[in-house]
Design an enzyme around this catalytic site. Structure first.
Site, PDB file in Angstrom:
ATOM      1  N   VAL A  62       0.725  -1.160  -0.009  1.00 16.81           N
ATOM      2  CA  VAL A  62      -0.060  -0.011   0.028  1.00 16.81           C
ATOM      3  C   VAL A  62       0.783   1.106   0.239  1.00 16.81           C
ATOM      4  O   VAL A  62       1.953   1.252   0.457  1.00 16.81           O
ATOM      5  CB  VAL A  62      -0.836   0.040   0.978  1.00 16.81           C
ATOM      6  CG1 VAL A  62      -1.937  -0.917   1.148  1.00 16.81           C
ATOM      7  CG2 VAL A  62      -0.218   0.139   2.280  1.00 16.81           C
ATOM      8  N   CYS A  63       0.439   2.506  -0.518  1.00 13.62           N
ATOM      9  CA  CYS A  63       0.965   3.773  -0.525  1.00 13.62           C
ATOM     10  C   CYS A  63      -0.249   4.608  -0.524  1.00 13.62           C
ATOM     11  O   CYS A  63      -1.372   4.358   0.066  1.00 13.62           O
ATOM     12  CB  CYS A  63       1.787   4.032  -1.670  1.00 13.62           C
ATOM     13  SG  CYS A  63       0.976   4.031  -3.190  1.00 13.62           S
ATOM     14  N   ALA A  64       0.181   5.938  -0.987  1.00 11.58           N
ATOM     15  CA  ALA A  64      -0.972   6.956  -0.656  1.00 11.58           C
ATOM     16  C   ALA A  64      -2.059   6.653  -1.996  1.00 11.58           C
ATOM     17  O   ALA A  64      -3.245   6.877  -1.578  1.00 11.58           O
ATOM     18  CB  ALA A  64      -0.398   8.364  -1.034  1.00 11.58           C
ATOM     19  N   MET A  90      -4.175   4.410   0.489  1.00  8.25           N
ATOM     20  CA  MET A  90      -4.644   4.820   1.898  1.00  8.25           C
ATOM     21  C   MET A  90      -5.588   5.894   1.454  1.00  8.25           C
ATOM     22  O   MET A  90      -6.621   6.184   2.369  1.00  8.25           O
ATOM     23  CB  MET A  90      -3.378   5.338   2.614  1.00  8.25           C
ATOM     24  CG  MET A  90      -2.518   4.011   2.831  1.00  8.25           C
ATOM     25  SD  MET A  90      -3.727   2.733   3.792  1.00  8.25           S
ATOM     26  CE  MET A  90      -3.896   3.801   5.611  1.00  8.25           C
TER      27      MET A  90
END
Length: 99
Positions: A62-64, A90
């Protein structure tokens, strides 16, 4: 590349499924909140920290906004790891989990 939809991922988290999550955001980003139990490895640190990962385990990246996580997923897959990009990132996951 392997992807998992935001909805499917959030359902797994809400059900308490044991997941190996790697958050590849920068430190200033994770200060705003991180998924419980996630391992924080900023994207640029992945090559030097891959020895912390088990090739027998599957990882959810996961990242932004799912751009960096897509790159990391591709990199890990190319190096023999089991990885899956979490779509939406996210920015989408966090509001869904707070419902």
């Amino acid at each position: 590349m392997k992807n998992i939809s935001t909805e499917e991922f959030v359902e797994k988290v809400k059900c308490g499924e044991a997941l190996n999550i790697i958050d590849v955001r920068e430190p200033f980003e994770v200060e705003q909140g991180m998924l419980k139990g996630a391992l924080h490895i900023p994207m640029n640190d992945i090559p030097e920290r891959m020895d912390e990962l088990d090739k027998e385990q599957a990882y959810y990246i996961v990242c932004a906004h799912a751009v960096r996580s897509a790159n990391v997923t591709q990199y890990l897959l190319g190096n023999g790891y089991k990885a899956m990009n979490v779509e939406g990132g996210m920015a989408v996951i966090a509001p869904m989990l707070s419902e």
